[in-house]
Design a protein around this motif. Structure first.
Motif, PDB file in Angstrom:
ATOM      1  N   ASP A 151       0.803  -1.233   0.000  1.00  0.00           N
ATOM      2  CA  ASP A 151       0.000   0.000   0.000  1.00  0.00           C
ATOM      3  C   ASP A 151       0.831   1.276   0.000  1.00  0.00           C
ATOM      4  OD1 ASP A 151       0.915  -0.591   2.551  1.00  0.00           O
ATOM      5  OD2 ASP A 151      -0.812   0.295   3.561  1.00  0.00           O
ATOM      6  N   SER A 188      -0.787  -5.270  -5.169  1.00  0.00           N
ATOM      7  CA  SER A 188      -0.979  -6.656  -4.750  1.00  0.00           C
ATOM      8  C   SER A 188      -1.049  -7.617  -5.933  1.00  0.00           C
ATOM      9  CB  SER A 188      -2.239  -6.775  -3.879  1.00  0.00           C
ATOM     10  OG  SER A 188      -3.394  -6.368  -4.591  1.00  0.00           O
ATOM     11  N   GLN A 229      -5.686 -10.764  -2.946  1.00  0.00           N
ATOM     12  CA  GLN A 229      -5.996  -9.338  -3.042  1.00  0.00           C
ATOM     13  C   GLN A 229      -6.907  -8.887  -1.914  1.00  0.00           C
ATOM     14  OE1 GLN A 229      -7.521  -8.751  -7.002  1.00  0.00           O
ATOM     15  NE2 GLN A 229      -5.504  -8.798  -7.948  1.00  0.00           N
ATOM     16  N   LYS A 230      -7.877  -9.691  -1.569  1.00  0.00           N
ATOM     17  CA  LYS A 230      -8.782  -9.348  -0.466  1.00  0.00           C
ATOM     18  C   LYS A 230      -8.030  -9.296   0.857  1.00  0.00           C
ATOM     19  CE  LYS A 230     -13.050 -11.202  -2.509  1.00  0.00           C
ATOM     20  NZ  LYS A 230     -14.119 -12.230  -2.382  1.00  0.00           N
ATOM     21  N   GLU A 255      -5.965  -6.071   0.849  1.00  0.00           N
ATOM     22  CA  GLU A 255      -6.822  -4.888   0.975  1.00  0.00           C
ATOM     23  C   GLU A 255      -7.376  -4.728   2.380  1.00  0.00           C
ATOM     24  OE1 GLU A 255      -9.754  -5.522  -2.001  1.00  0.00           O
ATOM     25  OE2 GLU A 255      -8.403  -5.086  -3.686  1.00  0.00           O
ATOM     26  N   ASN A 311      -5.327  -2.970   6.574  1.00  0.00           N
ATOM     27  CA  ASN A 311      -5.490  -1.710   7.313  1.00  0.00           C
ATOM     28  C   ASN A 311      -4.270  -1.396   8.190  1.00  0.00           C
ATOM     29  OD1 ASN A 311      -8.165  -1.235   6.310  1.00  0.00           O
ATOM     30  ND2 ASN A 311      -8.912  -2.768   7.773  1.00  0.00           N
TER      31      ASN A 311
END
Length: 306
Positions: free
Chosen positions: A214, A220, A272-273, A276, A279
């Motif tokens: 990120d 990713s 990817q999930k 993501e 956090n």
């Protein structure tokens, strides 16, 4: 002298093999951001350094000396490699840290090695590279980093380049995704090279994990493709040496990570999930480390592209 050649496939196999434990006997707590300071700092920078050292021989007479060194504030592994069968015992350092330069040079001197290259797998965000200080203390040392990192170094490398030290070499494989300029250094495939092979994966592939995606041009999708095409395509017994560890592990294998990595063993959509949903907090050192590392950690010498 550094020599770059196109990659050549080889079916040659070497008889000698080395085996290492999959983890250290002690376990550390894993921070969620993957960039936090390590617990138990009283263990010191030599704690895990002593846990991993070896000399791998090949039938042709070359010997790869490997020392895995640990910096406890950023949980960074630095790797010292040398061809100890060569008369000059040429050596390279992968991912040196500014805080442990004196330790690393002391070890180089104790072992009678000649340090020729200080190399980074990428432009780090959690510590300042030691390459600049190494060059000041040993002016003949040349710094190396990927051209895609957009950082300064004496030698800027591309995917497919080979870095020779004595009769051994490391092959550069582009593994972007954590950052745009990540490189994995893989020991050679062919006569006189160590077997099993070794992959120094930086932050692209960690033991049972991977680098975050990120910031610094991370992606990713790109990281998943990089690891699967450039690292998981290596023989399953290839030894994995990452730039960081927060759990007490020292080494893994390609086969282990393909099976047990909780992120990269999944399909791409699931990966990817996962990424993501991390956090993660803003890296603590990024505003200091990245600007310094873009100029090779204090280095002022001119860069040279190959």
């Amino acid at each position: 002298m550094i020599r770059f050649r196109s990659l050549l496939s080889s079916s040659s196999s070497l008889v000698s093999r080395i085996a290492f434990p999959a983890s250290a006997s002690s376990r550390l707590t894993f921070p969620a951001d993957g960039l936090a300071a390590c617990p138990n700092p009283s263990q010191g920078s030599g704690f895990l350094a002593r846990a991993m050292s070896a000399v791998a021989s090949s039938p042709g007479g070359s010997k790869l000396l490997l020392r895995q060194l640990f910096e406890n504030k950023s949980c960074t592994y630095t790797y010292l490699l040398a061809d100890v069968a060569h008369p000059e015992k040429p050596a390279v350092l992968i991912d040196p840290v500014d805080q442990t330069v004196d330790r690393d040079l002391n070890l180089v001197n104790e072992l009678g090695l000649k340090l020729i290259y200080a190399m980074n797998t990428h432009c780090h965000a959690d510590h300042i590279t030691g390459t600049g200080l190494l060059k000041k203390k040993v002016p003949e040392v040349k710094s190396i980093i990927s051209k895609d990192s957009q950082a300064k170094a004496d030698i800027l490398i591309n995917a497919g380049d080979k870095i020779h030290f004595g009769n051994l070499f490391l092959e550069a494989r582009a593994t972007p995704g954590h950052t745009a300029g990540c490189i994995t250094f893989v020991t050679g495939d062919g006569p006189n090279q160590p077997n099993p092979r070794m992959a120094f994966t930086g932050d692209a592939l960690l033991i049972r994990g991977c680098g975050r995606t990120d910031f610094q041009g991370g992606n990713s999708t790109q990281l998943y493709e990089s690891v699967h095409s450039q690292i998981f395509s290596l023989p399953k017994d290839t030894l994995i040496y990452p730039c960081h560890d927060y759990k007490g592990y020292t080494v893994s294998t390609v086969g282990e990570e393909m099976l047990y990595n909780p992120r990269l063993s999944k399909d791409e959509a699931t990966f990817q999930k996962i990424m993501e949903g991390l956090n993660l907090p803003y890296p603590k050192m990024i505003d200091i480390a990245v600007p310094a590392n873009l100029v090779c950690g204090l280095q002022e010498s001119s860069e040279r592209s190959v």
